[in-house]
Design an enzyme around this catalytic site. Structure first.
Site, short mmCIF file in Angstrom:
data_model
loop_
_atom_site.label_atom_id
_atom_site.label_comp_id
_atom_site.label_asym_id
_atom_site.label_seq_id
_atom_site.Cartn_x
_atom_site.Cartn_y
_atom_site.Cartn_z
CD GLU A 1 41.39 -29.73 39.96
OE1 GLU A 1 41.88 -29.00 39.09
OE2 GLU A 1 41.50 -29.51 41.18
CG ASP B 1 33.18 -29.20 48.24
OD1 ASP B 1 34.27 -29.19 47.63
OD2 ASP B 1 33.00 -28.59 49.32
CG ASP C 1 42.77 -32.89 36.11
OD1 ASP C 1 42.28 -33.02 34.98
OD2 ASP C 1 43.64 -32.07 36.39
CG ASN D 1 35.42 -24.92 42.68
OD1 ASN D 1 34.42 -25.47 43.15
ND2 ASN D 1 36.61 -25.45 42.75
CG HIS E 1 34.79 -23.12 46.57
ND1 HIS E 1 35.89 -23.72 45.99
CD2 HIS E 1 35.04 -21.79 46.53
CE1 HIS E 1 36.76 -22.79 45.62
NE2 HIS E 1 36.26 -21.60 45.94
#
Length: 362
Positions: free
Chosen positions: A277, A251, A234, A242, A247
């Site tokens: 993630e 993304d 991850d 974030n 956000h």
């Protein structure tokens, strides 16, 4: 001739997605048939009935069908489809009332309208219903129209020929529409299957699809002894990304990571997003040494990724990888859990590193 027809049939398809392309093909087919049938009637009126007026009107309808292709080329699909149906209804009215009456069976072409409107107007339910009702009204009213307004006389043999031709063509077109309808169902099923398997953000496998695929691969490995590697990772400090940049950038990071890693993962392997993630790669026929080399390649590749925000700020990130090799006859849960433990050890050791556990007791 077949090559020309296929070219027309597939015209402008590349400009649209798969589902819309099917509707384009249907429209292309119908507009082409409208053009050809109108020309058939035009030359019948000219050479058999010696009616220049009927010939010119039929040619007018024939070229009106070609307007469909013009509006499709301009990406005006609704207008193109409405032009087709307006031409069709007007032509049916003129043929039945002034040329051949209901004895010719031309009115039975109206039976094609509900099916074609359904295939062409997927979203516009009101338009679809309205067009179908017009077709029904014309079909019923045409039954009561005789030869009162016909511009020329037609003997019984010609009526029989036209009637047979109308029924035959109606049947052929219905069969073509049915085959297209079956194809559309197949495409929709493929689309639904795709959406059920793919993560919408990153366009790689989702958790469910990965778990289903992995279970099958493990069963195969237990039977044939293929060595399987698992890399679970991850993004380090993803929450901070974030919180700092928003956000949308988060993304963006997920998409770019997937975009950079996908080319180095063989098609026979499985790459999936299984959490916010969190990602996983299942590698088939790989040794421990090859797995270690691959993991380090992945880590370094991600470390080099550099993104820019709308304010030109640089965003860099790293990953922590936990990996393991499958042990024969163990459960998939145990296999994944060992990789998960390895990943958290990588986090504890300072992140941006690879930790591998190859034994159950490690």
């Amino acid at each position: 001739m077949l090559k020309i027809f296929n070219t027309i049939y597939c015209l402008y398809m590349d400009n649209f997605d798969k589902e819309e392309s099917i509707r384009i093909k249907i429209g292309n087919l119908l507009a082409s048939l409208g053009f050809l049938i109108s020309n058939f009637y035009a030359f019948l009126y000219l050479f058999y009935f010696d009616s220049i007026l009927a010939f010119l009107l039929s040619e007018f309808f024939a070229f009106s069908y070609l307007l469909y292709f013009y509006f499709v080329s301009k990406m005006q699909l609704l207008k193109a489809r409405l032009i087709f149906f307006i031409t069709f209804f007007f032509q049916m009215f003129v043929i039945v009332v002034f040329f051949a009456s209901s004895k010719s069976g031309v009115q039975y072409y109206c039976l094609l309208v509900p099916a074609t409107s359904y295939l062409l107007f997927q979203e516009e339910k009101n338009i679809r219903l309205f067009i179908s009702l017009i077709a029904l009204a014309l079909l019923v009213s045409f039954q009561f129209i005789g030869t009162t307004y016909c511009l020329f006389e037609i003997n019984e043999n010609i009526f029989n020929f036209l009637y047979f031709f109308s029924i035959l063509f109606t049947f052929i077109i219905l069969m073509l529409l049915f085959s297209i309808f079956v194809e559309e169902i197949r495409v929709r099923e493929e689309r639904l299957e795709y959406l059920a398997k793919i993560d919408p953000l990153t366009k790689i496998l989702n958790r469910r699809a990965f778990y289903d695929s992995s279970e099958n691969i493990i069963k195969f490995s237990n039977r044939h002894g293929n060595q399987i590697g698992l890399s679970l990772f991850d993004i380090d400090n993803f929450k901070k990304i974030n919180d700092t940049y928003g956000h949308d950038i988060g993304d963006y990071v997920l998409r770019e990571l997937t975009k950079e890693l996908s080319p180095i993962i063989r098609e026979s392997n499985y790459f999936a997003r299984i959490g916010g993630e969190e990602f996983v790669i299942l590698l088939i026929n790989i040794s421990k040494d090859e797995l270690e080399i691959f993991n380090e390649k992945v880590r370094k590749l991600v470390e080099k990724i550099s993104l820019k925000t709308s304010t030109n700020e640089e965003v860099k990130f790293t990953i922590s990888i936990g990996s393991t090799i499958y042990i024969k006859n163990e459960s998939f849960t145990s296999f994944l859990k060992r990789a998960d433990i390895a990943m958290y050890k990588a986090k504890e050791l300072g992140k941006n590193r690879v930790v591998s556990i190859f034994n159950i007791n490690d």
